[in-house]
Scaffold this motif. Structure first.
Motif, PDB file in Angstrom:
ATOM      1  N   VAL A  23      -8.540  -6.505   0.718  1.00 31.93           N
ATOM      2  CA  VAL A  23      -8.507  -6.843  -0.714  1.00 31.93           C
ATOM      3  C   VAL A  23      -8.549  -5.560  -1.542  1.00 31.93           C
ATOM      4  O   VAL A  23      -7.793  -5.375  -2.495  1.00 31.93           O
ATOM      5  CB  VAL A  23      -9.682  -7.777  -1.070  1.00 31.93           C
ATOM      6  N   GLU A  24      -9.385  -4.668  -1.111  1.00 32.30           N
ATOM      7  CA  GLU A  24      -9.501  -3.371  -1.758  1.00 32.30           C
ATOM      8  C   GLU A  24      -8.151  -2.633  -1.765  1.00 32.30           C
ATOM      9  O   GLU A  24      -7.695  -2.100  -2.765  1.00 32.30           O
ATOM     10  CB  GLU A  24     -10.563  -2.559  -0.980  1.00 32.30           C
ATOM     11  N   TRP A  25      -7.509  -2.678  -0.586  1.00 25.55           N
ATOM     12  CA  TRP A  25      -6.214  -2.003  -0.392  1.00 25.55           C
ATOM     13  C   TRP A  25      -5.179  -2.584  -1.351  1.00 25.55           C
ATOM     14  O   TRP A  25      -4.418  -1.877  -1.989  1.00 25.55           O
ATOM     15  CB  TRP A  25      -5.805  -2.200   1.063  1.00 25.55           C
ATOM     16  N   LEU A  26      -5.205  -3.927  -1.476  1.00 25.92           N
ATOM     17  CA  LEU A  26      -4.282  -4.588  -2.394  1.00 25.92           C
ATOM     18  C   LEU A  26      -4.587  -4.209  -3.846  1.00 25.92           C
ATOM     19  O   LEU A  26      -3.692  -3.913  -4.633  1.00 25.92           O
ATOM     20  CB  LEU A  26      -4.393  -6.110  -2.259  1.00 25.92           C
ATOM     21  N   HIS A  74       0.197  -1.933  -1.681  1.00 26.38           N
ATOM     22  CA  HIS A  74       1.356  -2.717  -1.227  1.00 26.38           C
ATOM     23  C   HIS A  74       2.593  -2.412  -2.064  1.00 26.38           C
ATOM     24  O   HIS A  74       3.697  -2.743  -1.671  1.00 26.38           O
ATOM     25  CB  HIS A  74       1.028  -4.213  -1.275  1.00 26.38           C
ATOM     26  N   ARG A  75       2.389  -1.798  -3.225  1.00 28.19           N
ATOM     27  CA  ARG A  75       3.548  -1.456  -4.058  1.00 28.19           C
ATOM     28  C   ARG A  75       4.199  -0.141  -3.628  1.00 28.19           C
ATOM     29  O   ARG A  75       5.252   0.223  -4.116  1.00 28.19           O
ATOM     30  CB  ARG A  75       3.109  -1.329  -5.518  1.00 28.19           C
ATOM     31  N   GLU A  76       3.531   0.534  -2.721  1.00 31.02           N
ATOM     32  CA  GLU A  76       4.017   1.879  -2.372  1.00 31.02           C
ATOM     33  C   GLU A  76       4.717   1.915  -1.017  1.00 31.02           C
ATOM     34  O   GLU A  76       5.085   2.982  -0.535  1.00 31.02           O
ATOM     35  CB  GLU A  76       2.822   2.842  -2.310  1.00 31.02           C
ATOM     36  N   LEU A  77       4.880   0.758  -0.422  1.00 32.16           N
ATOM     37  CA  LEU A  77       5.428   0.756   0.933  1.00 32.16           C
ATOM     38  C   LEU A  77       6.874   1.240   0.935  1.00 32.16           C
ATOM     39  O   LEU A  77       7.696   0.759   0.158  1.00 32.16           O
ATOM     40  CB  LEU A  77       5.372  -0.655   1.531  1.00 32.16           C
ATOM     41  N   GLU A  78       7.167   2.175   1.816  1.00 31.72           N
ATOM     42  CA  GLU A  78       8.529   2.690   1.892  1.00 31.72           C
ATOM     43  C   GLU A  78       9.259   2.213   3.143  1.00 31.72           C
ATOM     44  O   GLU A  78      10.480   2.264   3.229  1.00 31.72           O
ATOM     45  CB  GLU A  78       8.510   4.210   1.861  1.00 31.72           C
ATOM     46  N   ARG A 116      10.216  -7.397  -1.995  1.00 30.12           N
ATOM     47  CA  ARG A 116      10.189  -8.193  -3.235  1.00 30.12           C
ATOM     48  C   ARG A 116       8.759  -8.316  -3.750  1.00 30.12           C
ATOM     49  O   ARG A 116       8.494  -8.264  -4.950  1.00 30.12           O
ATOM     50  CB  ARG A 116      10.762  -9.595  -2.995  1.00 30.12           C
ATOM     51  N   ALA A 117       7.835  -8.432  -2.803  1.00 33.52           N
ATOM     52  CA  ALA A 117       6.435  -8.617  -3.187  1.00 33.52           C
ATOM     53  C   ALA A 117       5.864  -7.365  -3.841  1.00 33.52           C
ATOM     54  O   ALA A 117       4.835  -7.413  -4.518  1.00 33.52           O
ATOM     55  CB  ALA A 117       5.611  -8.993  -1.966  1.00 33.52           C
TER      56      ALA A 117
END
Lengths: 491, 1070
Positions: B407-410, B415-419, B657-658
């Protein structure tokens, strides 16, 4: 009849039939026994037969021997015997649904989105008085147009090789029934002294791209008939019959000594125990010894004059080739073998049909012709039925990619062609007709059962009355459904 | 008509009828067979062929009132229409109708029916369906002869027939006989000697016990059972490839050796998988029902073969346990036995609820299968299974416990930085179709341009992501990758399956000129397959491959995009390859589990997408480009992805997309996938556990490698056993639906029993079932005496033979059941009886009055089965290797037996003969290719094992003589026996001869026999003295070397003499 003698006779008869069909040398054993009290009477009405059923034949036969050339994998009728000139205009057009009529397809082409028509790339021409059409691939067969009867309206129930080949050989799609050759061995018995009644040979494919199907022992098995009626596999080449050759280091003289001693010891044993089977075994060893001479003599082609190979071609000398097996078949029937079955492999043309067919046809065409010429010269043709054909037909539409010079053909049970000759078959006949796509029969259909009934008829057998009690039912080759003799091809 | 019935009804001269004729007519023995043979076809159980509405197979039908009067009126011949009709002179009225039926009643048969009616037309149930009670052994005159109750039954019949039993066989003869009957081998000379020197009363019983304790006992009993179970080492038809099944064979051997009660033996085989917490053995036992022949022929319609398999299984149960030909009711009601067509299909229903897929895939291990670890590995095996389950729990627990951190990670928006779907370090190669500078790949962080052949187009795919679409002449070329056999890697991509069902190469890097070394992903008829191929062992030899693909049912859907991940763990083995379809691990099939690409798979060829260079089965070049197909988002990773990672890669588009969403806006699926990614990439503990699981998989594979695989039964969990009546037996002509059940004419299945195989199994061994015990003891009797008490051991129905000793059969059946189905005890009873111990000697009187020895007026004497003939030769010569179980072996076989019939692609096309010990194993271990069984066995009447066989035919032919005289196996065995005699028995001729005959016959030759042997030997010596080269040639037959220390001439002469003895009728006979 004295019961003791009866018992021994029953035993001996069983052994004897064993030798007559599975093994070798029926008549020779009969001769051995001829001067003792238990000698066999002639049991078949056919005066030249040993063994067989007393009730057979039902009427005068026209055929006494059969050479059955089975084209394993199913040759495409429209490339060989069923000329469809109109198809040229249909190249790459779809087979109309009105023709296909929801016909069951194999899962090999059931997923195809199109069924593009592949006209035969081979030329056809008319031959003989009958004016029958033959593909350019069958020039020798064409030259016999007036000797053979072509049936273009064969059809079967099976769409895959295993069940279809089992069906045409045994009358049922599932393994377990006796094959046609064993029915003859059982019903008509042997006509020779020292060779099997029913012999089976395999011939290899003639083109490396030819699709090959499996064959197996069940195709020549005796099913619920006694195993002695099964076909004996004859290998072309060095060892025609398994285990025939004495081991290295055992000369004929040593073998003879061994057998003499063996027989003496067995007789001593018999004197003690009294089992008639022991006496029968002594005879089996003697038969084995005779076979060691008679079989190699039969298989040795060096006694054939040069003219033989001028007619047959040099391939007839090569073990494994169809020509070789067919020549062997002639030598076998000359020596009184009743039924010879040859499987020629490589007819499963799912692809490369235009490349594969010339080679496959070349081998069988000339050999079939040569075989019939030889039979005629020897006065055997009239009494020898020769059959050429496969287990089903093939589709007019291409399996896989279609080009002007290349196509494949899938399995097709609804119609196909084969030919028969000799043994009372009417020459110069073309029976049955298919539609312009060679897809459906339009005239005179001949089912596998009809075909089997017709073969039996030529041997003087009423297929409905030739039965074997099996599990309380009177089993017959043609099964329980009606079958009709195709009198139109009978002389 | 069966022979025995014919004998009984046709004349008083038959010994079996002799004692019956003095009594009243016996319905079972005399009347019913006449009715069954002549009337039932039109007046029997099958209503579809019934004429005039008349049934003569039931009492009601025959005796019941009818408009013109009953067919049979007890004690009133004149009123009995049946009698009137059978005695009509007019052919058109007489029954059975001569023209239609081909049948005519004999005068004797008419007389039997007449007397039967006059005597009151008694009517009993068909004998074998009747309840069994233990009969009292009959009184006999010669009580002194009797050793156990069995003898009373036999002796009573003999006395009635005024026959005397044969004298007791001498001790050597009986020792040989009992050793052969209990172990299938002649007595070991040591055992023989100690028996002969044992003068105690219990000497013989002691010998019997020793033999029953021998581990060869189980082999011998199993050998018979394997015929019934139709065990084979290949699928049986068409390509007829290898099937790994020997664990079942070994299970059967062990079951007999452990003297497993026969009811349990039955239960385990019919329904072991449905027992509560089945043991490994119970699962292996269910292979009984997987032994049937199966197909993978290209055009097969699965429904057809589903029906065929179920029919085979029902028929096997019928003949093996019930002695009924239930298959006769496939197309119509049974003509003779009370089995309706719908009852037959109700029996097939038990076998139609299976997870087995019809097509066997031509592989040795089509599911459902079971791994059978070696005995030594069983503990490790369970431990690994426990640990794997344990880790699954820990993984779940770990996932739960890291929830706050996730949850902290989110929340931090990671999750917006995943390449990339996984950690960037895992990425080996990534396809970049929409790269601004043209199509390219990223190869270990470096951009490399790629060549897209004209004809292939890059276009937006679903969701706007670029895809690469091919035509039939196009492909894309990528840089060569250094992937070797020991390189773990994974490949992920989206694939568009065109409508075309053809054969395509989707992607690959391989060298067609070098045996296709490398790796490739292909699609054939919509079935995906991935292979790695090693180096050729030698020029001209093929390279080895490991190949994996989804099972046949998981074909690629056409006109759709499917995500595929294949993984390779760096072992180049089939077991180290996996396929994931849309994120899910698919059930795999497509190659042998232990297939391995031997040698390096490394090649410097380019990596192609959509290009297919292949070689046809005939060795010619073929093009298999991916015309009409498409590819997208190709990614290669430098490790074998885990199940979680395959899922993440599949979901990568969704994750991208997420990325636009806030944590709160994520869907449940998105959140789950992100959690998986967090765990798999970010959490060390989770990664450690996953790594351990992968290790366990490798260890598990090692255990599997040391053990074997076997075929088992498995029910579909989501459906009940049912079937349809198939009209005229046609698979596509469905009649009424039926649920699993047993024939109504037999005692019913208890209400409490489940309507599945377990219920069937319990019903088979239920005390009320009169057939299973009768059929079983009859088959055992047949093994010993050559013929069953019921000659037709497969058919106890109306068309079967009647028992020669009905009361004895029942006594044995009850005794067997009450002993706890104790097989060893049964054989002990038989072989210690006076009946069994008779000499085989016959007399003209007995040949006349008991020609087939059906009354057992003498000891059994008949030619041994194929396996016993060969095993005797091996055992006597000392060549026999007594190892129990294991993979089947390929002893001597003439060349060409397989190759001349097989298809080119069959893996049982070439018979590669074994060497060393494997040449000398017992014959039940010989590899059984069902379309070409071992010829030396076939010639001695071994069945092909395509179907269940409970009774072998016994012929006597010259081909058999050729086998025992000329087969390498027998010649080599003769030489070994000869040379052993020369070494161990001294120089004296007679002692050497005794050595040979003792091993083969358990006796010494008589003086007369000696004289013959001596004379023949002299002739052999003369022959070989004149030609020592011939002698050496003879001694060179067989793989094993001859003893060169012994004189060549004598060795050759002794070899021939041993061969002569080995060919004696007495040796071939039991």
């Amino acid at each position: 009849m004295h019961p003791f003698k009866e018992a021994i006779r029953a035993e001996t008869r069983r052994q004897f039939f064993g030798t007559a069909a599975k093994g070798i040398g029926g008549l020779a054993l009969a001769n051995l026994l001829a001067h003792d009290a238990f000698a066999l009477p002639q049991t078949s009405q056919a005066t030249d037969a040993i063994g067989g059923l007393p009730s057979l034949p039902h009427f005068a036969p026209t055929a006494k021997r059969c050479i059955y050339l089975h084209m394993m994998g199913a040759p495409p009728q429209m490339d060989l015997l069923d000329h469809k000139p109109g198809m040229k205009d249909w190249y790459d057009k779809d087979l109309p649904e009105s023709i296909r009529q929801g016909q069951r397809l194999t899962t090999m082409t059931s997923g195809q989105s199109r069924f593009p028509i592949a006209p035969s790339v081979f030329e056809f021409s008319q031959h003989g008085q009958s004016g029958a059409w033959f593909s350019e691939l069958l020039p020798h067969t064409a030259s016999m147009a007036d000797d053979i009867a072509i049936i273009r309206s064969m059809h079967t129930d099976a769409i895959n090789h295993e069940p279809a080949i089992t069906f045409i050989q045994t009358g049922q799609q599932i393994p377990g029934r006796p094959c046609i050759g064993s029915w003859f061995a059982y019903g008509l018995g042997s006509m020779n002294e020292n060779l099997p009644t029913f012999v089976v040979m395999n011939a290899e494919r003639s083109h490396p791209r030819a699709g090959v199907q499996a064959i197996s022992a069940k195709l020549w098995s005796a099913g619920f008939l006694s195993p002695e009626y099964a076909g004996v596999g004859l290998r072309t080449g060095a060892d025609p019959v398994l285990y025939l050759k004495d081991p290295d280091g055992v000369s004929t003289a040593v073998r003879r000594e061994m057998l003499d001693g063996l027989s003496e010891l067995n007789r001593l044993r018999h004197a003690q125990v009294g089992d008639p089977e022991t006496l029968a075994r002594i005879e089996q060893y003697e038969m084995a010894f005779k076979m060691q001479t008679s079989v190699p003599e039969m298989a040795d082609l060096s006694s054939e004059p040069d003219s033989t190979f001028e007619r047959w071609g040099e391939e007839a000398k090569q073990a494994g080739k169809f020509q070789n097996a067919a020549l062997m078949a002639r030598r076998l029937v000359e020596r009184g073998v009743r039924f010879v079955q040859i499987y020629h492999r490589g007819w499963d043309v799912h692809s490369y049909a235009p490349q594969v067919l010339p080679a496959q046809a070349r081998d069988v065409d000339r050999a079939a012709w040569a075989l019939i010429q030889d039979l005629k010269e020897r006065g055997l043709f009239d009494e020898t039925l020769v059959i050429w054909g496969g287990e089903f037909g093939r589709t007019i539409y291409s399996q896989g990619r279609l080009t002007p010079t290349d196509y494949g053909r899938d399995h097709h049970p609804r119609c196909y062609s084969l030919w028969m000759a000799g043994g009372g078959v009417k020459g110069g006949v073309v029976h049955g007709e298919t539609d312009e796509f060679s897809y459906n029969i339009v005239k005179d259909p001949v089912h596998i059962r009809d075909f089997q009934a017709t073969i039996l008829h030529l041997f003087g057998i009423d297929h409905e009355r030739f039965t074997h009690d099996h599990r309380g039912l009177q089993a017959r080759l043609t099964g329980v459904l009606p079958a009709r003799v195709v009198h139109e091809v009978v002389a | 008509m069966c022979c025995l019935a014919a004998t009984v009804v046709s004349g008083g001269s038959s010994p079996l009828a002799a004692q019956e004729s003095v009594r009243t007519v016996d319905f079972q023995r005399e009347v019913r067979p006449i009715l069954a043979d002549n009337c039932f076809q039109c007046h029997g159980p099958d209503p579809s062929t019934r004429r005039a509405g008349l049934r003569l197979d039931t009492r009601d039908g025959a005796l019941g009132a009818r408009p013109r009067g009953a067919a049979v009126v007890p004690a009133d011949l004149e009123a009995s229409l049946l009698y009137e009709r059978i005695t009509q002179r007019n052919d058109r009225v007489r029954m059975p109708p001569p023209a239609l039926s081909n049948k005519t009643l004999s005068d004797e048969q008419i007389d039997v029916l007449k007397r039967w009616i006059e005597e009151g037309a008694s009517w009993d149930q068909h004998w074998s369906f009747a309840e069994i009670t233990r009969p009292d052994p009959p009184a006999v005159a010669d009580e002194a002869w009797v050793r156990n109750p069995l003898d009373q039954f036999v002796l009573a019949r003999l006395e009635a027939a005024q026959l005397r039993p044969a004298p007791e066989a001498d001790r050597r003869t009986i020792a040989r006989r009992v050793a052969l009957d209990l172990t299938g081998l002649p007595p070991d000379p040591g055992m023989l000697a100690s028996f002969l020197s044992d003068t105690s009363d219990q000497a013989y019983e002691g010998l019997v016990d020793r033999l029953l304790d021998s581990r060869h006992w189980g082999e011998h009993r199993a050998r018979y059972w394997l015929d019934a179970a139709r065990y084979g080492d290949t699928h049986g038809i068409h390509i007829d490839n290898y099937r790994e099944m020997y664990a079942y064979r070994d299970w059967a051997i062990a079951a007999f050796n452990n003297n497993q009660p026969f009811d349990e033996f039955t239960l385990d085989q019919v329904a072991g998988d449905l027992l509560p917490e089945p043991s490994l053995d119970q699962l292996v036992a269910t292979g009984f029902q997987r032994n049937n022949i199966t197909t993978n022929e290209g055009g097969v319609v699965p429904e057809e073969y589903e029906a065929i398999y179920a029919k085979d299984r029902a028929e096997t149960i019928g003949s093996v346990f019930l002695g009924l030909t239930v298959g006769c009711a496939t197309c119509h009601d049974h003509k003779f036995d009370p089995i309706a067509q719908r009852e037959f299909y109700a029996m097939t229903a038990f076998f139609r609820n299976t997870t087995q897929y019809v097509m066997d895939g031509n592989v040795s291990d089509p599911p459902p299968i079971l791994v059978v670890p070696d005995d030594d590995d069983r503990a490790l095996w369970s431990q690994l299974r426990r640990e794997a389950a344990d880790i699954d729990g820990q993984l779940q627990a770990r996932a739960a416990s890291v929830e706050p951190m996730f949850v902290e990670w989110l929340t931090r928006g990671h999750h917006r930085e995943l390449e990339s779907p996984l950690d960037p370090a895992a990425e080996l190669l990534t396809l970049a179709l929409a790269d601004a500078d043209g199509p390219a790949v990223w190869l270990e962080g470096e951009r490399r341009a790629i060549t897209v052949h004209p004809g292939a187009v890059i276009e937006p795919g679903p969701n706007g992501h670029p895809v690469l679409m091919f035509d039939a002449n196009s492909w894309a070329e990528l840089p060569s990758l250094a992937l070797d056999s020991d390189t773990p890697f994974s490949m992920a991509l989206w694939i568009y399956q065109p409508e075309d069902e053809g054969n395509f190469v989707v992607a690959g890097q391989y060298d067609q000129q070098d045996g296709a070394r490398g790796w490739a992903m292909t699609i054939s008829s919509r079935q995906l397959s991935f292979r790695v191929t090693g180096a050729r062992a030698a020029p001209g030899r093929g390279a080895t491959s490991a190949r994996v693909g989804p099972i046949n049912t998981k074909r690629m859907p056409t006109g759709e995009w499917t995500h595929i991940v294949v993984t390779h763990d760096g072992t180049a083995e089939r077991g180290g390859l996996h396929v994931y379809q849309n994120g899910e691990l698919v059930e795999e099939q497509g190659s042998e589990f232990f297939a391995k690409a031997e040698g390096s798979i490394l090649t410097d060829q380019p990596f192609y997408l959509g290009r297919g260079d292949a070689t046809s089965s005939t060795g010619e070049p073929e093009v298999r480009h991916f015309g009409g197909g498409g590819i997208a988002d190709v990614r290669l990773f430098n490790r074998a992805l885990t199940v979680d990672e395959a899922q993440i890669v599949f979901q990568w588009r969704a994750l991208q997309r997420a990325a636009a969403k806030s944590p709160e806006a994520l869907t449940g699926d998105e959140r789950d996938t992100l959690r998986l990614r967090y765990l798999s990439i970010e959490d060390d503990e989770y990664r450690r556990l996953v790594a351990r699981k992968q290790e366990i998989e490798r260890e598990w594979r090692e255990v599997r490698r040391r053990g074997s695989v076997t075929h088992v039964m498995q029910e579909r969990p989501d459906s009940e056993p049912d079937a349809h009546v198939l009209i005229r037996g046609m698979y596509d002509q469905l009649g009424a639906r039926v649920v699993a059940g047993t024939p109504a004419a037999l005692p019913p299945m208890a209400e409490s029993l489940p309507r599945n195989r377990l219920g069937l199994a319990r019903w088979l061994v239920d005390e009320a079932n009169p057939l299973t015990t009768r059929v079983t003891v009859n088959r055992f009797w047949q093994q010993v005496f050559g013929t069953g008490l019921v000659e037709t051991s497969e058919d106890f129905g109306a068309q079967g033979a009647l028992p020669s000793h009905p009361a004895l059969l029942d006594w044995l059946a009850v005794d067997f059941r009450e002993s706890g189905w104790d097989v060893k005890q049964f054989f002990r009873t038989v072989v210690t009886s006076a009946t069994y111990r008779q000499a085989a000697t016959t007399t003209p009187d007995k040949l006349e009055r008991d020609p087939q020895n059906r009354l057992v007026s003498r000891g059994p004497h008949f030619r041994m089965d194929a396996e016993m003939v060969r095993d005797t030769a091996l055992a006597a010569s000392g060549l026999l290797v007594r190892t129990i179980g294991g993979p089947s072996v390929k002893p001597y076989q003439p060349p060409g037996v397989w190759s001349t019939v097989a298809m080119p692609q069959s893996n049982t096309r070439r018979y590669e003969q074994d060497t060393g010990d494997k040449l000398y194993r017992r014959s039940l271990y010989t590899f059984w290719k069902r379309s070409a069984p071992p010829p030396s066995m076939d010639i001695f009447n071994a069945p092909t094992r395509e179907h269940s066989t409970v009774r072998r035919v016994r012929t006597n032919t010259p081909l058999q003589a050729l086998v025992t005289m000329n087969d390498t196996q027998f010649v080599e065995a003769s030489r070994h026996l000869a040379q052993r005699a020369m070494r161990e028995a001294g120089d004296d001729f007679d002692r050497r001869l005794d050595y040979v005959t003792t091993r083969l016959l358990a006796r010494d030759f008589t003086p007369e026999e000696r004289a013959v042997a001596k004379r023949t030997y002299g002739r052999f010596i003369d022959a070989y003295r004149g030609d020592p080269d011939e002698a050496r040639s003879l001694l060179a037959v067989g793989d094993s070397p001859f003893d060169a220390a012994l004189p060549v001439t004598d060795s050759a002469a002794w070899t021939m003499l041993a061969s002569q003895v080995m060919n004696l009728d007495e040796v071939l006979n039991k």
